[in-house]
Design a protein around this motif. Sequence first.
Motif, short mmCIF file in Angstrom:
data_model
loop_
_atom_site.label_atom_id
_atom_site.label_comp_id
_atom_site.label_asym_id
_atom_site.label_seq_id
_atom_site.Cartn_x
_atom_site.Cartn_y
_atom_site.Cartn_z
N ILE A 179 9.42 -3.24 -13.46
CA ILE A 179 8.95 -4.45 -12.78
C ILE A 179 8.22 -4.08 -11.49
CG2 ILE A 179 9.65 -6.67 -11.78
CD1 ILE A 179 12.19 -6.52 -13.51
N ASP A 180 6.93 -4.38 -11.43
CA ASP A 180 6.14 -4.11 -10.23
C ASP A 180 6.29 -5.29 -9.28
OD1 ASP A 180 4.36 -2.86 -8.49
OD2 ASP A 180 2.59 -3.75 -9.44
N CYS A 181 6.93 -5.07 -8.13
CA CYS A 181 7.23 -6.16 -7.20
C CYS A 181 6.13 -6.34 -6.16
CB CYS A 181 8.55 -5.89 -6.49
SG CYS A 181 9.97 -6.05 -7.58
N PRO A 182 6.00 -7.58 -5.65
CA PRO A 182 5.04 -7.82 -4.57
C PRO A 182 5.54 -7.22 -3.26
CG PRO A 182 6.25 -9.82 -5.06
CD PRO A 182 6.71 -8.80 -6.05
N PRO A 183 4.65 -7.06 -2.28
CA PRO A 183 5.06 -6.46 -1.01
C PRO A 183 5.74 -7.47 -0.09
CG PRO A 183 2.71 -6.90 -1.00
CD PRO A 183 3.21 -7.32 -2.34
N SER A 184 6.88 -7.98 -0.52
CA SER A 184 7.64 -8.94 0.29
C SER A 184 9.03 -9.01 -0.29
CB SER A 184 7.00 -10.32 0.20
OG SER A 184 7.05 -10.77 -1.14
N LEU A 185 9.94 -9.62 0.43
CA LEU A 185 11.27 -9.85 -0.12
C LEU A 185 11.34 -11.34 -0.44
CD1 LEU A 185 13.28 -7.56 2.32
CD2 LEU A 185 12.60 -7.06 -0.02
N SER A 186 10.53 -11.77 -1.39
CA SER A 186 10.35 -13.18 -1.72
C SER A 186 11.17 -13.58 -2.94
CB SER A 186 8.88 -13.41 -2.05
OG SER A 186 8.55 -12.59 -3.16
N MET A 187 11.01 -14.84 -3.36
CA MET A 187 11.70 -15.33 -4.56
C MET A 187 11.27 -14.54 -5.80
SD MET A 187 13.90 -17.33 -5.78
CE MET A 187 14.23 -18.40 -4.39
N LEU A 188 10.03 -14.07 -5.81
CA LEU A 188 9.56 -13.26 -6.94
C LEU A 188 10.30 -11.93 -6.96
CD1 LEU A 188 5.72 -14.00 -6.78
CD2 LEU A 188 7.34 -14.80 -8.52
N GLY A 205 0.78 -1.24 0.00
CA GLY A 205 0.00 0.00 0.00
C GLY A 205 0.80 1.28 0.00
N VAL A 206 2.07 1.22 -0.44
CA VAL A 206 2.91 2.43 -0.44
C VAL A 206 2.97 3.11 -1.80
CG1 VAL A 206 4.40 1.76 1.49
CG2 VAL A 206 5.00 1.07 -0.82
#
Length: 256
Positions: A124-133, A13-14
């Motif tokens: 690249i729009d990233c998900p809200p996590s520091l995940s493998m994606l 949500g940022v």
Amino acid sequence: MAKTLCIANQKGGVGKTTTTVNLAAGLAKLGQRVLLVDLDPQGNATMGSGIDKREVELSVYDVLLESATVKEAAVKADKCGYDVLSANRELAGAEVELVQLAHRDRRLRAALALVDADYDFVLIDCPPSLSMLTLNGLCSAHGVIVPMQCEYFALEGLTDLVNTIKQVHANLNKELKITGLLRVMFDPRITLQTQVSDQLKAHFGNKVFDTVIPRNVRLAEAPSYGLPGVVFDPSAKGSQAYVEFARELVRRAPTL
Ligand code: ADP
Ligand code: MG
């Protein structure tokens, strides 16, 4: 050669997705060839570009699992002027499936290398996590744009992201750096926001973009019409700010 930039911040949500679609549309307006990569299983950037995530045949999921090329899977966002490598729920599964595969963090990078000549910018729009994606995003990029609200805990959240970027830089992608911090949803009438903004500049210097994105309801309304604000209402203050940000980025491109 395309400049590849991740829009990342592990907080939700940022304004990551809003920044990605509006920057893509802004750059397209300036005549740049843009590919938007949606790496968030929520598919908000896909929907916000007017592409129905439930109807796409091939998505970034197929690209990560090497069952499609970027060329095959990317679709034109007709009204927006850029191409989209879309995402939907299926992508959530990729996280688990990738774990077992070789070069699991370099899959996107390898796939994007094949379309390098076709675009000026890949966002690249990233998900809200520091995940493998997100890691796949960071491994593919030259730089990271960090949208942030000028709130009390903003700097605190930044530490984890900065550390992750440092680690990726050291171990996986020598090219990666922080392109810049983008102040978004800014309201100059709120004293705290002005204070945090000044702190950011004091701390990060020219890593803070000159352009500031104001809080603007038109930017929030646009996704329900399947359009970035820049296309939905070009005269809105928020839309104009994103086009100005696109200009700033093109100006800085040689140093990115
Ligand atoms: P993220 O992708 O980081 O989760 P979003 O881009 O989806 O964040 O933004 C979160 C919410 O804030 C959305 O409802 C979006 O419409 C709204 N929003 C984002 N930027 C602005 C802005 N500059 N002014 C007003 N609302 C905004
Ligand atoms: Mg998002």
